[in-house]
Scaffold this active site. Structure first.
Site, mmCIF file in Angstrom:
data_model
loop_
_atom_site.group_PDB
_atom_site.id
_atom_site.type_symbol
_atom_site.label_atom_id
_atom_site.label_comp_id
_atom_site.label_asym_id
_atom_site.label_seq_id
_atom_site.Cartn_x
_atom_site.Cartn_y
_atom_site.Cartn_z
ATOM 1 N N GLY A 112 -49.211 -3.232 49.208
ATOM 2 C CA GLY A 112 -48.369 -4.047 49.314
ATOM 3 C C GLY A 112 -49.332 -5.229 48.985
ATOM 4 N N ALA A 113 -48.886 -6.840 49.740
ATOM 5 C CA ALA A 113 -49.980 -8.084 49.723
ATOM 6 C C ALA A 113 -48.946 -8.552 51.130
ATOM 7 C CB ALA A 113 -49.872 -8.647 48.312
ATOM 8 N N GLU A 161 -58.434 -1.236 50.268
ATOM 9 C CA GLU A 161 -57.841 -1.239 49.571
ATOM 10 C C GLU A 161 -58.143 -1.478 47.765
ATOM 11 O OE1 GLU A 161 -55.212 -3.995 51.706
ATOM 12 O OE2 GLU A 161 -53.858 -1.960 51.788
HETATM 13 O O1 DER Z 1 -52.838 -4.872 54.538
HETATM 14 C C1 DER Z 1 -52.883 -4.675 53.592
HETATM 15 O O2 DER Z 1 -53.309 -5.433 52.796
HETATM 16 C C2 DER Z 1 -51.022 -4.386 53.769
HETATM 17 O O3 DER Z 1 -51.059 -3.871 52.138
HETATM 18 C C3 DER Z 1 -50.179 -5.656 53.577
HETATM 19 O O4 DER Z 1 -51.018 -6.539 52.702
HETATM 20 C C4 DER Z 1 -49.153 -5.268 52.659
HETATM 21 O O5 DER Z 1 -48.504 -4.526 54.424
HETATM 22 P P1 DER Z 1 -47.504 -4.530 54.427
HETATM 23 O O6 DER Z 1 -46.044 -3.993 53.087
HETATM 24 O O7 DER Z 1 -46.176 -4.309 55.805
HETATM 25 O O8 DER Z 1 -46.334 -6.240 54.107
#
Ligand code: DER
Length: 237
Positions: free
Chosen positions: A89-90, A110
């Site tokens: 995710g981001a 990550e």
């Molecule tokens: O902490 C992180 O890097 C997660 O990947 C974050 O960036 C995305 O989290 P979410 O999918 O709960 O929005």
């Protein structure tokens, strides 16, 4: 549609496009959106009988537990350093696919997992897609640091790049958050109006003694999938 539905659509689209019979080693990110990606993979393993010898490399304790919970093959970089695809995710993605990550505090592993992947794929809901960083994400750039160095690092970042750096405190534990790697997290609220060269900023911060990693993923994402409010999925390359 709901944010969760949007996340789910992005995650399932990305998995179906990038996890094929030829995918042997898959990097699994952290956070809530990647849960939908793992659910889709598990569906294809257990329901459709596909992807039988897929190995999943985690990027956090959360990702490790997710892989185990869905009975997928757990790997590690020790054994599987050459990752075919990593999906994560981001917190925010800008027009050049520079990502802020680390909202969930897992940015160090990550970034290592993403760096070992031939293709790094980002999945997110529409609230993460911005033209420039800081438009929607207001918690700043997460930075993982050695606990003994967090104050000098804070001072150095503020002097070099402006803005304000804060130590991320835990909510259900007294004191600062401790990462999966035993470190502190800083959140750097940068100057939103300032034009930053994120590659230079990322390098400059990483060079400061005691900094382990920043949540700026520059020139790493190969393709991003955004679940939109109308139910469509928008891809950015
Ligand atoms: O902490 C992180 O890097 C997660 O990947 C974050 O960036 C995305 O989290 P979410 O999918 O709960 O929005």
């Amino acid at each position: 549609i709901s944010l969760d539905e949007a996340k789910k659509k992005a995650a399932r689209t990305a998995v179906d496009e990038w996890v094929t019979e030829g995918t042997k080693i898959l990097g699994i990110g952290s956070g809530s959106t990647v849960v939908f990606a793992v659910q889709r993979i598990a569906e294809r393993v257990w329901k459709d009988g596909e992807l039988t010898d897929l190995i999943c490399v985690p990027s956090s304790y959360q990702a490790q537990h997710l892989i185990l919970d869905y009975n997928l093959n757990l790997g590690s970089l020790d054994r599987n350093p050459n990752i075919d695809v990593a999906i994560d995710g981001a917190d925010e993605v800008d027009g050049r696919m520079v990502c802020i990550k680390g909202g969930g505090g897992c940015l160090l592993q990550e970034k290592v997992v993403a760096s070992c992947a031939k293709k790094f794929i980002v999945v997110a809901d529409y609230t993460k897609q911005s033209t420039r960083l800081g438009e929607q994400w207001c918690r700043g750039v997460p930075i993982e640091v050695a606990p003994m160095a967090y104050v000098p690092i804070k001072l150095q970042i503020e002097a070099m790049f402006g803005g304000e750096v804060s130590l991320r405190m835990a909510k259900v534990k007294a004191g600062p958050i401790i990462t999966d790697n035993g470190n502190f997290l800083l959140d750097w609220k940068f100057v939103a109006k300032r034009e930053y060269n994120w590659d230079e900023v990322n390098r400059g911060i990483t060079m400061i003694p005691g900094v382990l990693e920043t949540g700026l993923f520059v020139n790493m994402a190969h393709k991003c999938y955004f679940g939109m409010a109308d139910g469509n999925v928008k891809a950015q390359t």
